[in-house]
Design an enzyme around this catalytic site. Structure first.
Site, PDB file in Angstrom:
ATOM      1  N   HIS A  97       0.861  -1.187   0.000  1.00  0.00           N
ATOM      2  CA  HIS A  97       0.000   0.000   0.000  1.00  0.00           C
ATOM      3  C   HIS A  97       0.892   1.230   0.000  1.00  0.00           C
ATOM      4  O   HIS A  97       1.750   1.375   0.865  1.00  0.00           O
ATOM      5  CB  HIS A  97      -0.916  -0.002   1.232  1.00  0.00           C
ATOM      6  CG  HIS A  97      -1.589   1.315   1.486  1.00  0.00           C
ATOM      7  ND1 HIS A  97      -2.284   1.990   0.505  1.00  0.00           N
ATOM      8  CD2 HIS A  97      -1.662   2.096   2.601  1.00  0.00           C
ATOM      9  CE1 HIS A  97      -2.767   3.111   1.009  1.00  0.00           C
ATOM     10  NE2 HIS A  97      -2.394   3.207   2.271  1.00  0.00           N
ATOM     11  N   HIS A  99       1.307   5.701  -1.098  1.00  0.00           N
ATOM     12  CA  HIS A  99       0.662   6.981  -1.348  1.00  0.00           C
ATOM     13  C   HIS A  99       1.291   7.603  -2.589  1.00  0.00           C
ATOM     14  O   HIS A  99       1.633   8.784  -2.610  1.00  0.00           O
ATOM     15  CB  HIS A  99       0.822   7.914  -0.143  1.00  0.00           C
ATOM     16  CG  HIS A  99       0.098   7.465   1.083  1.00  0.00           C
ATOM     17  ND1 HIS A  99       0.066   8.210   2.248  1.00  0.00           N
ATOM     18  CD2 HIS A  99      -0.616   6.340   1.348  1.00  0.00           C
ATOM     19  CE1 HIS A  99      -0.637   7.573   3.165  1.00  0.00           C
ATOM     20  NE2 HIS A  99      -1.050   6.433   2.649  1.00  0.00           N
ATOM     21  N   TYR A 124       1.012  -4.625 -20.280  1.00  0.00           N
ATOM     22  CA  TYR A 124       1.616  -4.945 -18.993  1.00  0.00           C
ATOM     23  C   TYR A 124       0.762  -4.482 -17.823  1.00  0.00           C
ATOM     24  O   TYR A 124       0.772  -5.098 -16.754  1.00  0.00           O
ATOM     25  CB  TYR A 124       3.038  -4.375 -18.903  1.00  0.00           C
ATOM     26  CG  TYR A 124       4.040  -5.347 -19.456  1.00  0.00           C
ATOM     27  CD1 TYR A 124       4.654  -6.285 -18.644  1.00  0.00           C
ATOM     28  CD2 TYR A 124       4.332  -5.371 -20.821  1.00  0.00           C
ATOM     29  CE1 TYR A 124       5.550  -7.205 -19.160  1.00  0.00           C
ATOM     30  CE2 TYR A 124       5.217  -6.284 -21.351  1.00  0.00           C
ATOM     31  CZ  TYR A 124       5.834  -7.197 -20.506  1.00  0.00           C
ATOM     32  OH  TYR A 124       6.705  -8.124 -21.026  1.00  0.00           O
TER      33      TYR A 124
END
Length: 224
Positions: A97, A99, A124
């Site tokens: 995860h 930002h 891709y």
């Protein structure tokens, strides 16, 4: 390889990939988190308020199968997010995860389709990410985000959290990192080409990728 040596290697890999992501500006400050499932049960996750660029292998949070802290520093507050994705994506062994700037920007655009945050732009992108879901905004650490992830029923390995960032699952840590990077680069392409009427992959080209590479595209019929 013994369970202990395997865990030692995974700890080092988390720190190595985390530093790479941080140094390339893909997640600033103490943002972002990484987790990996352990063969012996439970999982490793990066600690709360920890920069991915300066992780200590010995201080990573080790959680049991119920998500309770066994050793290491206190875990990221995004544990419910990771747990929900593991619970619904049976083959997931790692989750990243971030930002990352372009993915966050994409998540804020009004025209984004929650079923497919990006159109079929490159081979891709489809091969590594499939389709990317967009879930509504929740404050960081809000347990409700877990319900939103569970609502996707395991159909998506890549998800955008609105006004927050991407969360991507993979069958290895390397696969999860590479898919997250591909998502970020494709989001950048989308922003560069926005309003320019670019040529996306055709339905026939999408079908060919699905057939040849076994790409899983939930609800991808709206691309056809």
């Amino acid at each position: 390889m013994t369970a202990m040596s395997s865990e030692t290697r995974l700890r080092e890999d988390i720190c190595r990939f985390g530093r790479s992501l941080f140094e390339r500006g893909l997640t600033p400050g103490s943002s972002g988190n990484i987790s990996v499932r352990l063969d012996a049960g439970g999982w490793l996750v990066t600690p709360t308020n920890a920069s991915l660029g300066f992780l200590d292998p010995a201080r990573l949070s080790r959680l049991d199968e119920q998500g309770r802290l066994v050793s290491g520093d206190a875990p990221t507050k995004e544990v419910p997010l990771h747990t929900a994705l593991y619970d619904t994506r049976g083959g997931a062994r790692a989750i990243v995860h971030l930002h990352s700037t372009h993915s966050v920007a994409l998540s804020m655009l009004p025209e984004i389709d929650p079923r497919a945050a990006l159109p079929p732009m490159t081979a891709y992108y489809l091969m590594k990410c499939g389709a990317t879901a967009l879930v509504p905004y929740y404050r960081p650490g809000d347990p409700a985000v877990a319900d939103a992830i569970k609502g996707l029923a395991g159909k998506y390995s890549s998800v955008l959290l609105a006004n927050h960032g991407p969360v991507v699952a993979g069958d290895t840590l390397e696969a999860a990192v590479f898919a997250t990077e591909e998502l970020e680069e494709t989001a950048k392409l989308y922003l560069l080409l926005r309003g320019m009427n670019p040529r996306y992959l055709s339905p026939e080209q999408v079908k060919d990728l699905v057939k040849v590479f076994g790409v899983r595209l939930p609800e991808h019929e709206h691309w056809e």
